[in-house]
Scaffold this active site. Structure first.
Site, PDB file in Angstrom:
ATOM      1  N   HIS A 244      36.546  -6.101   8.901  1.00  0.00           N
ATOM      2  CA  HIS A 244      37.109  -6.583  10.159  1.00  0.00           C
ATOM      3  C   HIS A 244      37.298  -5.447  11.167  1.00  0.00           C
ATOM      4  CE1 HIS A 244      40.961  -4.696   9.194  1.00  0.00           C
ATOM      5  NE2 HIS A 244      40.770  -5.132   7.954  1.00  0.00           N
ATOM      6  N   GLU A 320      42.481  -9.148   1.183  1.00  0.00           N
ATOM      7  CA  GLU A 320      42.737  -7.755   0.832  1.00  0.00           C
ATOM      8  C   GLU A 320      43.750  -7.671  -0.307  1.00  0.00           C
ATOM      9  OE1 GLU A 320      41.999  -4.872   0.180  1.00  0.00           O
ATOM     10  OE2 GLU A 320      41.809  -3.891   2.148  1.00  0.00           O
TER      11      GLU A 320
END
Length: 440
Positions: A244, A320
């Site tokens: 990202h 994550e």
């Protein structure tokens, strides 16, 4: 009773930019002889890959119908559609919902051409769809010259002669609409593919023993083959791994996992997302987008999806690591407050961050299970996975067979691109790591 005419339609579409200059191609084939009965191609202006693929399907179905004057009568014609677009095959088979507003009218138009019982849909690897692909590219080449495709100028039939086509599969033997039988025959053809000369090839498991929709596997007693001796098992599932864009925490190198504040992209991160969206659109190879559920990934994926005209699927397994009590802290701050726990974490993949976070071993199990699901779902496809540092490093590490400590020896910049290809025999190939050229 007159036997129904049987045809194979192979169709494809492409866009140089997605969206960009686009065209489609379709070919109608006699399944008994492999003879080309009709071809169709057209430059359609600026469009997405998916729009072009649907238009290719429509052209192919119309061409098949034109070959049989009474094709509108139920039972007069049976058509097996073969495409390398998983999206079109699954949507037209009724297994995936059609959500995109550009796709709905095209799918409805395709469904009206012939009775639903007359058409079955099968996915094939891209290399099995060379004829239609070549026609689509000829159409786009003609459009670049300001012209339309002309049958008299086409060399697609000659250039793809001898490539795999409908004659690789036996004629339709099941009832109309028996898509499972068609998929089983496709798996049988793949499992029976001849290996390159001089290589070993494991005996395939009978397709009746394999779950529907899975790739063929070698017999249980055969170990996966590696290196140059591995057989050709078709197009891999290729995962383009996108980290990202930046958040406010990224430049300060603060721990930012799935247990923290779920920050949004910063202005820099949004600009990075637009840059990678443009680069991927120019490349034109992404067919699906899957994202971590965290906001920074969804925002990055959304920018790419808007440019490519694709939908974003959320996959929780791509989130994550949960860094527990370390969330939002810098490395130095963690060293100061939780030094012993940090040393243990750096020394063992089984050690978790302070306060109930995830260990690297736990993350690796989650990511590996996610990888296995996605490689099965997207066999032969190129998929953008928008995720985070730890999942990307884990996928690369596992593909290389590297030990856990290799995680600390990889650099992954914000909005960087990596890529791993996964083959049907279980082998993987790392093709790219931490590419940031699109940000310059």
């Amino acid at each position: 009773m007159t036997q129904p005419r049987q045809f194979v339609v192979e169709a494809d579409g492409g866009s140089r930019g997605n969206p960009g200059p686009a065209g489609y191609g379709a070919v109608v084939i006699d399944p008994a002889t492999g003879e080309t009965l009709a071809e169709a191609a057209e430059y359609i202006g600026v469009a997405t890959n998916n729009v072009a693929e649907y238009k290719g399907l429509i052209a192919g179905l119309r061409a098949a119908k034109a070959l049989v004057p009474d094709a509108s009568a139920d039972g007069a014609l049976l058509v097996r559609v073969r495409m390398d677009s998983k999206l079109v095959v699954e949507q037209m088979s009724g297994r995936w919902k059609i959500k995109h507003p550009d796709m709905k009218p095209l799918a409805a138009e395709a469904a009206r051409i012939l009775p639903p019982s007359a058409v079955t849909y099968e996915w094939i690897p891209r290399e099995k769809n060379k004829h239609a692909d070549r026609l689509a590219n000829e159409a786009m080449d003609a459009g670049r010259r300001g012209k339309q495709w002309e049958p008299s100028a086409s060399t697609a039939s000659l250039d793809t002669r001898g490539s795999a086509s409908a004659m690789d599969l036996p004629p339709v033997s099941g009832p109309p609409g028996d898509a499972a039988a068609g998929a089983a025959r496709a798996r049988a053809a793949l499992a029976g593919r001849t290996a390159p000369e001089g290589t070993a090839q494991a005996a395939p498991v009978p397709t009746s023993a394999a779950p529907a929709g899975t790739a063929p596997v070698a017999a249980a007693t055969a170990a996966p083959q590696v290196g140059w001796a591995a057989p050709d098992l078709g197009a891999p599932a290729t995962f383009v791994l996108l980290r990202h864009g930046e958040t406010a925490l990224t430049p300060e190198k603060r721990f930012s996992g799935s247990g923290g504040s779920d920050p949004e992209l910063s202005a820099t991160g949004r600009r990075q997302a637009e840059l990678i969206a443009g680069a991927l659109a120019a490349r034109g190879t992404i067919e699906e987008i899957v994202s971590s559920p965290l906001r920074r990934c969804r925002e990055t994926a959304g920018a790419v999806a808007a440019r490519l005209g694709l939908e974003v699927r959320i996959e929780d397994g791509l989130r994550e690591t949960d860094f527990g009590a370390w969330e939002g802290l810098t490395f130095a701050e963690v060293r100061e407050r939780h030094g012993a726990d940090l040393d243990a974490w750096l020394g063992s993949a089984k050690a978790a961050p302070t306060g109930g976070g995830e260990s690297f071993a736990e993350v690796a199990r989650r990511v590996a299970a996610t990888r296995d699901r996605l490689t099965t779902r997207y066999a032969g496809r190129t998929v953008l996975l928008v995720t985070h540092v730890t999942p990307i490093k884990t996928l690369v590490r596992l593909a290389l067979g590297a030990p856990p400590e290799a995680m600390f020896r990889m650099e992954l910049s914000a909005a960087s691109v990596s890529a791993v290809a996964y083959y049907a025999d279980g082998n993987a190939s790392v093709r790219l790591l931490n590419d940031t050229s699109h940000l310059r």
